[in-house]
Design a protein around this motif. Structure first.
Motif, PDB file in Angstrom:
ATOM      1  N   ASP A  26       0.403  -1.464  -0.191  1.00  0.00           N
ATOM      2  CA  ASP A  26      -0.018   0.377   0.160  1.00  0.00           C
ATOM      3  C   ASP A  26       0.689   1.392  -0.248  1.00  0.00           C
ATOM      4  OD1 ASP A  26      -2.175  -1.871  -0.355  1.00  0.00           O
ATOM      5  OD2 ASP A  26      -2.597  -1.758   2.048  1.00  0.00           O
ATOM      6  N   LEU A  27       2.346   1.169   0.235  1.00  0.00           N
ATOM      7  CA  LEU A  27       3.179   2.463   0.522  1.00  0.00           C
ATOM      8  C   LEU A  27       3.116   2.711  -1.318  1.00  0.00           C
ATOM      9  CD1 LEU A  27       5.486   1.855   3.287  1.00  0.00           C
ATOM     10  CD2 LEU A  27       3.238   3.608   2.925  1.00  0.00           C
ATOM     11  N   LEU A  28       3.184   1.405  -1.928  1.00  0.00           N
ATOM     12  CA  LEU A  28       3.906   2.259  -3.582  1.00  0.00           C
ATOM     13  C   LEU A  28       2.975   2.994  -3.879  1.00  0.00           C
ATOM     14  CD1 LEU A  28       4.037  -1.593  -5.370  1.00  0.00           C
ATOM     15  CD2 LEU A  28       5.715   0.093  -3.952  1.00  0.00           C
ATOM     16  N   GLY A  29       2.516   3.986  -4.560  1.00  0.00           N
ATOM     17  CA  GLY A  29       2.389   5.740  -5.015  1.00  0.00           C
ATOM     18  C   GLY A  29       2.087   6.625  -3.590  1.00  0.00           C
ATOM     19  N   ALA A  30       2.706   6.448  -2.654  1.00  0.00           N
ATOM     20  CA  ALA A  30       2.891   7.037  -1.246  1.00  0.00           C
ATOM     21  C   ALA A  30       3.605   8.259  -1.906  1.00  0.00           C
ATOM     22  CB  ALA A  30       2.708   6.299  -0.030  1.00  0.00           C
ATOM     23  N   ARG A  31       3.529   8.690  -1.146  1.00  0.00           N
ATOM     24  CA  ARG A  31       4.357  10.591  -1.387  1.00  0.00           C
ATOM     25  C   ARG A  31       5.230  10.606   0.339  1.00  0.00           C
ATOM     26  NH1 ARG A  31       0.097  11.677  -4.092  1.00  0.00           N
ATOM     27  NH2 ARG A  31       0.070  12.745  -5.940  1.00  0.00           N
ATOM     28  N   LEU A  32       6.708  10.207   0.204  1.00  0.00           N
ATOM     29  CA  LEU A  32       7.801  10.207   1.536  1.00  0.00           C
ATOM     30  C   LEU A  32       7.389  11.578   1.618  1.00  0.00           C
ATOM     31  CD1 LEU A  32       9.285   9.567   3.247  1.00  0.00           C
ATOM     32  CD2 LEU A  32      10.966   8.771   1.296  1.00  0.00           C
ATOM     33  N   VAL A  33       7.809  12.559   2.381  1.00  0.00           N
ATOM     34  CA  VAL A  33       7.893  13.789   2.322  1.00  0.00           C
ATOM     35  C   VAL A  33       8.617  14.387   2.972  1.00  0.00           C
ATOM     36  CG1 VAL A  33       6.429  15.788   2.863  1.00  0.00           C
ATOM     37  CG2 VAL A  33       5.386  14.006   1.750  1.00  0.00           C
ATOM     38  N   VAL A  34       9.799  15.564   3.095  1.00  0.00           N
ATOM     39  CA  VAL A  34      10.884  15.770   3.865  1.00  0.00           C
ATOM     40  C   VAL A  34      10.922  17.473   3.847  1.00  0.00           C
ATOM     41  CG1 VAL A  34      12.237  16.162   1.930  1.00  0.00           C
ATOM     42  CG2 VAL A  34      12.992  15.205   4.077  1.00  0.00           C
ATOM     43  N   ARG A  35      10.707  18.036   5.117  1.00  0.00           N
ATOM     44  CA  ARG A  35      11.132  19.325   4.970  1.00  0.00           C
ATOM     45  C   ARG A  35      12.212  19.470   4.994  1.00  0.00           C
ATOM     46  NH1 ARG A  35       7.236  19.585   9.004  1.00  0.00           N
ATOM     47  NH2 ARG A  35       8.699  19.237  10.886  1.00  0.00           N
ATOM     48  N   ALA A  36      12.640  20.522   4.673  1.00  0.00           N
ATOM     49  CA  ALA A  36      14.388  21.073   4.046  1.00  0.00           C
ATOM     50  C   ALA A  36      14.382  21.922   5.516  1.00  0.00           C
ATOM     51  CB  ALA A  36      14.284  22.251   3.558  1.00  0.00           C
ATOM     52  N   ARG A  79       6.987   4.220  13.141  1.00  0.00           N
ATOM     53  CA  ARG A  79       8.624   5.065  13.563  1.00  0.00           C
ATOM     54  C   ARG A  79       9.488   4.391  12.111  1.00  0.00           C
ATOM     55  NH1 ARG A  79       8.991   4.252  19.708  1.00  0.00           N
ATOM     56  NH2 ARG A  79       6.926   5.991  20.403  1.00  0.00           N
ATOM     57  N   TRP A  80      10.146   5.709  11.652  1.00  0.00           N
ATOM     58  CA  TRP A  80      11.301   4.956  11.381  1.00  0.00           C
ATOM     59  C   TRP A  80      12.460   4.307  12.029  1.00  0.00           C
ATOM     60  CZ3 TRP A  80       9.790   6.545   6.729  1.00  0.00           C
ATOM     61  CH2 TRP A  80       9.292   7.469   6.852  1.00  0.00           C
ATOM     62  N   TYR A  81      12.367   3.111  11.062  1.00  0.00           N
ATOM     63  CA  TYR A  81      14.176   2.516  11.531  1.00  0.00           C
ATOM     64  C   TYR A  81      15.177   2.488  10.819  1.00  0.00           C
ATOM     65  CZ  TYR A  81      16.908  -1.785  11.916  1.00  0.00           C
ATOM     66  OH  TYR A  81      17.922  -3.075  11.850  1.00  0.00           O
ATOM     67  N   VAL A  82      16.040   3.637  10.423  1.00  0.00           N
ATOM     68  CA  VAL A  82      17.817   3.690   9.489  1.00  0.00           C
ATOM     69  C   VAL A  82      18.584   3.078  10.491  1.00  0.00           C
ATOM     70  CG1 VAL A  82      18.798   5.671   9.018  1.00  0.00           C
ATOM     71  CG2 VAL A  82      16.573   6.025   9.600  1.00  0.00           C
ATOM     72  N   TYR A  83      19.504   2.491   9.204  1.00  0.00           N
ATOM     73  CA  TYR A  83      20.339   2.135  10.082  1.00  0.00           C
ATOM     74  C   TYR A  83      21.581   1.979   8.429  1.00  0.00           C
ATOM     75  CZ  TYR A  83      19.716  -2.154   7.215  1.00  0.00           C
ATOM     76  OH  TYR A  83      19.118  -3.230   5.716  1.00  0.00           O
ATOM     77  N   LEU A  84      22.394   1.667   9.235  1.00  0.00           N
ATOM     78  CA  LEU A  84      24.083   1.477   7.935  1.00  0.00           C
ATOM     79  C   LEU A  84      24.417   0.396   7.342  1.00  0.00           C
ATOM     80  CD1 LEU A  84      26.055   4.409   6.902  1.00  0.00           C
ATOM     81  CD2 LEU A  84      27.728   3.330   8.408  1.00  0.00           C
ATOM     82  N   ALA A 134       7.378   8.615  12.059  1.00  0.00           N
ATOM     83  CA  ALA A 134       7.051   9.277  10.668  1.00  0.00           C
ATOM     84  C   ALA A 134       5.414  10.334  10.806  1.00  0.00           C
ATOM     85  CB  ALA A 134       6.705   7.876   9.597  1.00  0.00           C
ATOM     86  N   ALA A 135       6.348  11.295  10.978  1.00  0.00           N
ATOM     87  CA  ALA A 135       4.914  12.424  11.065  1.00  0.00           C
ATOM     88  C   ALA A 135       5.540  13.687  11.441  1.00  0.00           C
ATOM     89  CB  ALA A 135       5.158  12.787  12.469  1.00  0.00           C
ATOM     90  N   ARG A 136       4.894  14.941  10.695  1.00  0.00           N
ATOM     91  CA  ARG A 136       5.518  16.412  10.491  1.00  0.00           C
ATOM     92  C   ARG A 136       5.981  16.809  11.693  1.00  0.00           C
ATOM     93  NH1 ARG A 136       1.366  18.471   6.660  1.00  0.00           N
ATOM     94  NH2 ARG A 136      -0.231  17.612   7.069  1.00  0.00           N
ATOM     95  N   THR A 137       5.977  16.425  12.265  1.00  0.00           N
ATOM     96  CA  THR A 137       6.917  16.608  13.700  1.00  0.00           C
ATOM     97  C   THR A 137       8.517  16.616  13.704  1.00  0.00           C
ATOM     98  OG1 THR A 137       6.421  14.798  14.934  1.00  0.00           O
ATOM     99  CG2 THR A 137       5.288  17.295  15.715  1.00  0.00           C
ATOM    100  N   THR A 138       8.390  15.507  12.893  1.00  0.00           N
ATOM    101  CA  THR A 138      10.042  15.294  13.214  1.00  0.00           C
ATOM    102  C   THR A 138      10.446  15.302  10.971  1.00  0.00           C
ATOM    103  OG1 THR A 138       9.527  12.790  12.049  1.00  0.00           O
ATOM    104  CG2 THR A 138       9.470  12.886  14.078  1.00  0.00           C
ATOM    105  N   GLY A 139       9.258  15.853  10.924  1.00  0.00           N
ATOM    106  CA  GLY A 139      10.715  16.606   9.281  1.00  0.00           C
ATOM    107  C   GLY A 139       9.820  15.392   8.039  1.00  0.00           C
ATOM    108  N   LEU A 140       9.934  14.937   8.542  1.00  0.00           N
ATOM    109  CA  LEU A 140      10.037  13.246   7.445  1.00  0.00           C
ATOM    110  C   LEU A 140       8.752  12.249   8.009  1.00  0.00           C
ATOM    111  CD1 LEU A 140      11.833  12.122   6.010  1.00  0.00           C
ATOM    112  CD2 LEU A 140      12.736  10.362   6.819  1.00  0.00           C
ATOM    113  N   TRP A 141       7.334  12.358   7.082  1.00  0.00           N
ATOM    114  CA  TRP A 141       6.547  11.450   6.685  1.00  0.00           C
ATOM    115  C   TRP A 141       5.774  11.218   5.287  1.00  0.00           C
ATOM    116  CZ3 TRP A 141       6.451  16.321   6.990  1.00  0.00           C
ATOM    117  CH2 TRP A 141       6.089  17.574   6.256  1.00  0.00           C
ATOM    118  N   LEU A 142       5.256  10.262   5.347  1.00  0.00           N
ATOM    119  CA  LEU A 142       4.355   9.987   3.996  1.00  0.00           C
ATOM    120  C   LEU A 142       3.311   9.923   4.120  1.00  0.00           C
ATOM    121  CD1 LEU A 142       6.009   6.436   4.864  1.00  0.00           C
ATOM    122  CD2 LEU A 142       6.552   7.112   2.731  1.00  0.00           C
ATOM    123  N   GLU A 143       2.402  10.760   3.497  1.00  0.00           N
ATOM    124  CA  GLU A 143       1.371  10.558   3.132  1.00  0.00           C
ATOM    125  C   GLU A 143       0.598   9.762   1.650  1.00  0.00           C
ATOM    126  OE1 GLU A 143       1.735  15.363   2.160  1.00  0.00           O
ATOM    127  OE2 GLU A 143       1.139  14.349   1.098  1.00  0.00           O
TER     128      GLU A 143
END
Length: 185
Positions: A26-36, A79-84, A134-143
């Motif tokens: 269901d995330l296909l077609g969703a928008r990943l939004v990042v705030r500069a 929540r985001w899970y980010v790893y190297l 994944a919310a506006r408050t963190t500057g990175l979310w999905l719509e």
DNA sequence: GCAGTGATCATA
DNA sequence: ATGATCACTGCC
């Protein structure tokens, strides 16, 4: 001034509180939004994802038990899970499913960025986002975005998980085939 | 086809 | 403290 479209709302918690393969689809077609830093928003349409289902999925980091790195996967969905990976590439995942179940969806392609390491490099995503919502408050979310018709979606085995035995073969990678989308303009 | 790259984790 | 591993990318 046009009304704010409903699709510009961040996806709600209930969206993520489902099995990772459903969320990945269901995330296909969703928008990943990042705030500069200047407040401007950039949006990237998600076109490739992978599902990591939980402790029983031998390709999933959570299958080896909880560690400091993967603890976020065991927490609440959304929540985001980010790893190297390989010392160079940040991998961007969103946690899914019930709390206690280590499941997530890897975002492998969005907008013009083809490949998970290119997505994070292109958007400036790194460890700082790990564990954040994944919310506006963190500057990175999905719509939510335009729905992708089923015939435009391919499923394949996941990339780079050959160590996972039979789980390496499961069709848990989801890709949009642009040639099969309805004509745009 | 394979080198680069470094955090993470198991082992000790 | 040490060594293996790694949900990748770019250039040969």
């Amino acid at each position: 001034m046009p009304d704010m479209p409903r699709s510009s709302q961040p996806l709600a918690a209930a969206f993520y509180e489902r099995p990772a393969d459903r969320v990945a689809r269901d995330l296909l077609g969703a928008r990943l939004v990042v705030r500069a830093p200047d407040g401007g928003l950039s949006r990237y349409v998600v076109f490739e994802t992978e599902a990591y289902l939980g402790a029983h999925d031998l390709a999933c980091h959570g299958s080896k038990g909880m560690t400091k790195r993967n603890a976020v996967m065991f927490g609440p969905a959304g929540r985001w899970y980010v790893y190297l990976c390989y010392g160079m590439h940040w991998m961007l995942n969103v946690v899914t499913g019930a709390e206690g179940v280590p499941a997530a969806v890897l975002i492998r392609g969005a907008g013009e960025f083809v490949g998970p390491g290119r997505v994070t490099r292109g958007l400036g995503i790194d460890k700082a986002f790990d564990g954040r919502a994944a919310a506006r408050t963190t500057g990175l979310w999905l719509e939510a975005g335009e729905p992708i018709p089923p015939r435009a979606i391919s499923r394949t085995p996941r990339i780079g998980v050959g160590y996972a035995g039979a789980w390496a073969e499961k069709p848990l990678r989801f890709v949009v085939d642009p040639a099969k989308l309805p004509t745009m303009i």
